[in-house]
Scaffold this motif. Structure first.
Motif, PDB file in Angstrom:
ATOM      1  N   TRP A 182       0.818  -1.213   0.000  1.00  0.00           N
ATOM      2  CA  TRP A 182       0.000   0.000   0.000  1.00  0.00           C
ATOM      3  C   TRP A 182       0.855   1.267   0.000  1.00  0.00           C
ATOM      4  N   GLU A 183       2.124   1.146   0.423  1.00  0.00           N
ATOM      5  CA  GLU A 183       3.008   2.311   0.402  1.00  0.00           C
ATOM      6  C   GLU A 183       3.374   2.740  -1.013  1.00  0.00           C
ATOM      7  N   HIS A 184       3.090   1.888  -2.000  1.00  0.00           N
ATOM      8  CA  HIS A 184       3.449   2.161  -3.400  1.00  0.00           C
ATOM      9  C   HIS A 184       2.211   2.437  -4.247  1.00  0.00           C
ATOM     10  N   GLY A 185       1.143   2.908  -3.619  1.00  0.00           N
ATOM     11  CA  GLY A 185      -0.086   3.171  -4.352  1.00  0.00           C
ATOM     12  C   GLY A 185       0.130   3.999  -5.602  1.00  0.00           C
ATOM     13  N   ASN A 186      -0.431   3.549  -6.709  1.00  0.00           N
ATOM     14  CA  ASN A 186      -0.302   4.242  -7.997  1.00  0.00           C
ATOM     15  C   ASN A 186      -1.419   5.274  -8.123  1.00  0.00           C
ATOM     16  N   ARG A 187      -1.094   6.503  -7.820  1.00  0.00           N
ATOM     17  CA  ARG A 187      -2.109   7.554  -7.769  1.00  0.00           C
ATOM     18  C   ARG A 187      -2.560   8.003  -9.154  1.00  0.00           C
ATOM     19  N   ASP A 188      -1.963   7.415 -10.186  1.00  0.00           N
ATOM     20  CA  ASP A 188      -2.446   7.664 -11.541  1.00  0.00           C
ATOM     21  C   ASP A 188      -3.642   6.782 -11.877  1.00  0.00           C
ATOM     22  N   LYS A 189      -3.932   5.840 -10.992  1.00  0.00           N
ATOM     23  CA  LYS A 189      -5.043   4.921 -11.209  1.00  0.00           C
ATOM     24  C   LYS A 189      -6.174   5.227 -10.226  1.00  0.00           C
ATOM     25  N   LYS A 190      -7.392   4.884 -10.633  1.00  0.00           N
ATOM     26  CA  LYS A 190      -8.568   5.151  -9.812  1.00  0.00           C
ATOM     27  C   LYS A 190      -8.481   4.458  -8.465  1.00  0.00           C
ATOM     28  N   PHE A 191      -7.919   3.227  -8.451  1.00  0.00           N
ATOM     29  CA  PHE A 191      -7.860   2.448  -7.208  1.00  0.00           C
ATOM     30  C   PHE A 191      -6.446   2.420  -6.631  1.00  0.00           C
ATOM     31  N   GLY A 192      -5.691   3.484  -6.862  1.00  0.00           N
ATOM     32  CA  GLY A 192      -4.329   3.544  -6.353  1.00  0.00           C
ATOM     33  C   GLY A 192      -4.151   4.458  -5.160  1.00  0.00           C
ATOM     34  N   PHE A 193      -5.256   4.923  -4.582  1.00  0.00           N
ATOM     35  CA  PHE A 193      -5.185   5.853  -3.457  1.00  0.00           C
ATOM     36  C   PHE A 193      -5.403   5.105  -2.140  1.00  0.00           C
ATOM     37  N   VAL A 194      -4.478   5.272  -1.227  1.00  0.00           N
ATOM     38  CA  VAL A 194      -4.600   4.628   0.080  1.00  0.00           C
ATOM     39  C   VAL A 194      -5.848   5.127   0.800  1.00  0.00           C
ATOM     40  N   GLU A 195      -6.169   6.393   0.626  1.00  0.00           N
ATOM     41  CA  GLU A 195      -7.350   6.956   1.279  1.00  0.00           C
ATOM     42  C   GLU A 195      -8.621   6.224   0.821  1.00  0.00           C
ATOM     43  N   GLY A 196      -8.696   5.952  -0.486  1.00  0.00           N
ATOM     44  CA  GLY A 196      -9.843   5.214  -0.998  1.00  0.00           C
ATOM     45  C   GLY A 196      -9.880   3.784  -0.495  1.00  0.00           C
ATOM     46  N   LEU A 197      -8.703   3.177  -0.365  1.00  0.00           N
ATOM     47  CA  LEU A 197      -8.632   1.815   0.157  1.00  0.00           C
ATOM     48  C   LEU A 197      -9.144   1.757   1.589  1.00  0.00           C
ATOM     49  N   LEU A 198      -8.772   2.743   2.400  1.00  0.00           N
ATOM     50  CA  LEU A 198      -9.196   2.762   3.801  1.00  0.00           C
ATOM     51  C   LEU A 198     -10.680   3.097   3.946  1.00  0.00           C
ATOM     52  N   ARG A 199     -11.228   3.872   3.012  1.00  0.00           N
ATOM     53  CA  ARG A 199     -12.676   4.116   3.052  1.00  0.00           C
ATOM     54  C   ARG A 199     -13.438   2.824   2.790  1.00  0.00           C
ATOM     55  N   LEU A 200     -12.898   2.015   1.890  1.00  0.00           N
ATOM     56  CA  LEU A 200     -13.550   0.750   1.556  1.00  0.00           C
ATOM     57  C   LEU A 200     -13.309  -0.295   2.637  1.00  0.00           C
ATOM     58  N   LYS A 201     -12.083  -0.328   3.175  1.00  0.00           N
ATOM     59  CA  LYS A 201     -11.704  -1.319   4.186  1.00  0.00           C
ATOM     60  C   LYS A 201     -11.049  -0.600   5.374  1.00  0.00           C
ATOM     61  N   PRO A 202     -11.821   0.055   6.212  1.00  0.00           N
ATOM     62  CA  PRO A 202     -11.242   0.830   7.320  1.00  0.00           C
ATOM     63  C   PRO A 202     -10.452  -0.023   8.315  1.00  0.00           C
ATOM     64  N   ALA A 203     -10.769  -1.313   8.401  1.00  0.00           N
ATOM     65  CA  ALA A 203     -10.066  -2.173   9.362  1.00  0.00           C
ATOM     66  C   ALA A 203      -8.627  -2.449   8.926  1.00  0.00           C
ATOM     67  N   PHE A 204      -8.268  -2.089   7.682  1.00  0.00           N
ATOM     68  CA  PHE A 204      -6.879  -2.256   7.237  1.00  0.00           C
ATOM     69  C   PHE A 204      -5.926  -1.351   8.019  1.00  0.00           C
ATOM     70  N   LYS A 205      -6.451  -0.249   8.591  1.00  0.00           N
ATOM     71  CA  LYS A 205      -5.607   0.781   9.170  1.00  0.00           C
ATOM     72  C   LYS A 205      -4.686   0.223  10.261  1.00  0.00           C
ATOM     73  N   SER A 206      -5.237  -0.592  11.152  1.00  0.00           N
ATOM     74  CA  SER A 206      -4.412  -1.114  12.253  1.00  0.00           C
ATOM     75  C   SER A 206      -3.315  -2.021  11.741  1.00  0.00           C
ATOM     76  N   ASP A 207      -3.610  -2.842  10.728  1.00  0.00           N
ATOM     77  CA  ASP A 207      -2.590  -3.722  10.163  1.00  0.00           C
ATOM     78  C   ASP A 207      -1.545  -2.933   9.380  1.00  0.00           C
ATOM     79  N   MET A 208      -1.962  -1.846   8.748  1.00  0.00           N
ATOM     80  CA  MET A 208      -0.995  -0.981   8.062  1.00  0.00           C
ATOM     81  C   MET A 208      -0.020  -0.361   9.062  1.00  0.00           C
ATOM     82  N   ASP A 209      -0.568   0.143  10.154  1.00  0.00           N
ATOM     83  CA  ASP A 209       0.277   0.798  11.165  1.00  0.00           C
ATOM     84  C   ASP A 209       1.254  -0.172  11.805  1.00  0.00           C
TER      85      ASP A 209
END
Length: 549
Positions: A182-209
């Motif tokens: 997730w640290e290499h999100g491709n922001r040129d793509k629609k699904f490359g934003f970490v913010e969007g990933l966390l909106r869809l899967k908020p429980a990922f945040k603790s595992d990311m940290d």
């Protein structure tokens, strides 16, 4: 080549092919190759279904059995890897890969093949740190622990793939995401934003940290192999990343969703040369073994571990270590990237023929909904270990060992195999005769393992949770819809707690005081045993004597 990549199949093969056909009609272009990133669920029959790590209420036969039986034929060449919800007994028969049905090929625990010259690699399963360094010790029938450990990635497969450095892999597959991708999100793509990933899967945040999101071995492989594309699934969402290795090399990463309506579970790409088609408009595709991968399998066969002990692999010495004569360290090879001479020796052993031939034949009866039960309650796992003829032939040609055969024989368990030199009909007849003989003689497949019926605990908030949510909870401690996390540790602890409770209850029953009738019955039995002029004197009898005082 026009390629379609799919995320988690979850046994919905017939629907996936239907969606691909609709895409072809809309685009006016034929798909040449379908690639699936795990949870394929190649269930041939009810025995296979019983070997899948899924709670009983969520078991579904899926549609693979139709392609296995020949009722349907896969309309496009399909290549897949394993995930964490598979017919593990079936895939274990093909540790090094093979055909599971006509036109459907499994890559094995790990594998690299060439499809019209395109190098495709993959690693099956998911990462479990406490199982990573162990051997492939599991075989059916599985108990409540081994049915969940059998699909874990092992360090031997990772070690083997890391030796593939002489030439680049074009497309790499895994079920797990690489760690911290997730640290290499491709922001040129629609699904490359970490913010969007966390909106869809908020429980990922603790595992990311905490750095727990993803597989460390997969990230190691990504950095070593530097493939052009890396596809994954497992997390049930789409995510795009771009890993920049240096100024000239990068890896395009795409994680895909599960096969459900309105989900992003398909990716289409054109790669390599255009595929020619025959007079029936079928693509002309040649599958070949990768000679470097075959050589690595041959060179590293000595490291194969089929026990629950830790696998010892060679390691590169650091700058502080040396091979002094007085040192206990012994010089050994640690780099198994093969030389050209080693590759040529293996190719010569195969008579210079690397073609993967369509050699599929059925080895088990397929599910038939007309007479097989469909409620899936009290399913029985297979009680015989079967060595797949494809694996036997592959191992004989390379002079390597079949992990399933080795793990079973280590426990003195009988293994049934087919003579691959016979015709399909004769071989299958011999195979069935052997099964009937085994059953009639009541051969006990596993005397060293006591297998209890699988009893996974009921999921919390049973009315609201579904199988896909259970996948997330089980493997990544991700939140379920209004339910608590259900992890492997919970399942194991629950099983252990139940066992302890049962043991304590049994102990209490056995150790309770005897009533008068039971005491009298026991005394009579003792008198009968001692009636043959044989007396037993209690040790230290004086100590236990009642004093007159």
């Amino acid at each position: 080549m026009y390629i379609c990549v799919e995320g988690c199949a979850h046994g919905d093969l017939e629907n996936i092919y239907h969606i691909i056909e609709k895409h072809e009609n809309q685009m006016g272009k034929k798909i040449d190759l379908l690639i699936c990133c795990g949870d394929f669920q190649a269930t041939r029959n009810l025995e296979d279904l019983a070997c899948m790590a899924v709670p009983q209420k969520y078991l579904e036969m899926g549609s693979f059995y139709k392609y296995y039986s020949g009722q349907l034929i896969a309309p496009v060449l399909t290549i897949f890897i394993g995930g964490n919800h598979e017919a593990s007994n079936h895939l274990q028969e093909l540790a090094y890969g093979g055909w599971v049905a006509p036109n459907i090929y499994y890559l094995g625990y790990a594998g690299v093949i060439k499809v019209n010259g395109i190098r495709i690699g993959g690693i099956s399963g998911i990462y479990r740190d406490y199982l990573y360094s162990k051997g492939h010790f599991e075989f059916p029938p599985y108990d409540e622990s081994s049915i969940r450990s059998v699909y874990a990635v092992r360090n031997l497969e990772v070690f083997r793939l890391k030796q593939m450095t002489s030439s680049k892999i074009d497309i790499m597959l895994s079920h797990d995401w690489p760690q911290k991708i997730w640290e290499h999100g491709n922001r040129d793509k629609k699904f490359g934003f970490v913010e969007g990933l966390l909106r869809l899967k908020p429980a990922f945040k603790s595992d990311m940290d905490s750095g727990k999101l993803g597989s460390p071995p997969c990230m190691e492989l990504l950095k070593v192999l530097k493939p052009r594309y890396w596809f994954a699934a497992h997390m049930h969402c789409r995510f795009d990343a771009l890993v920049q290795h240096n100024e000239t090399e990068n890896t395009i990463f795409v994680a895909l969703d599960k096969c459900l309506p309105h989900r992003n579970y398909l990716e289409f790409l054109e790669y390599g040369e255009t595929v020619e088609r025959d007079e029936n408009d079928q693509p002309i595709i040649e599958l070949q073994y990768d000679e470097e991968w075959l050589t690595i399998l041959s060179l590293t066969n000595k490291f194969l571990n089929c026990s629950s002990s830790f696998t010892k692999l060679p390691q590169e010495l650091n700058a502080n270590q040396s091979f002094d004569n007085g040192s206990s360290l012994q010089k050994q090879r640690w780099n198994y990237t093969p030389s050209q001479d080693e590759i040529q020796a293996v190719v010569k052993r195969l008579n210079n023929d690397l073609t993967i031939k369509q050699s599929f034949m059925q080895t088990k009866n397929a599910f038939n909904p007309e007479w097989d039960k469909t409620d899936f309650r009290n399913l029985k796992q297979p009680e015989e270990i079967c060595q797949n003829y494809q694996t036997k032939e592959f191992c004989d040609r390379l002079n390597i060992d079949d992990p399933l055969y080795v793990s079973a024989t280590l426990k003195n368990v009988k293994v049934i195999s087919i003579d691959y030199n016979k015709s399909n009909d004769d071989a299958f007849k011999d195979y069935n005769d052997e099964l009937e003989k085994t059953a009639s003689n009541e051969v006990q497949v596993s005397q060293s393992k006591k297998v209890n019926p699988l009893r996974l605990p009921k999921p919390l908030n049973e009315e609201e949770i579904d199988l896909d949510d259970l996948d997330d909870c089980d493997d990544n401690e991700i939140d379920c819809k209004n339910s608590e996390s259900l992890s492997d540790s919970v399942l194991i602890q629950t099983a252990e707690t139940t066992l302890v409770a049962q043991t304590e209850e049994t102990h209490q029953k056995l150790s309770r005081p005897l009533d008068d009738k039971e005491e009298e019955s026991r005394e009579n039995a003792v008198k009968q045993l001692t009636s043959a002029n044989k007396k037993f004197k209690r040790r230290n009898q004086d100590i236990y004597a009642v004093s007159d005082d």
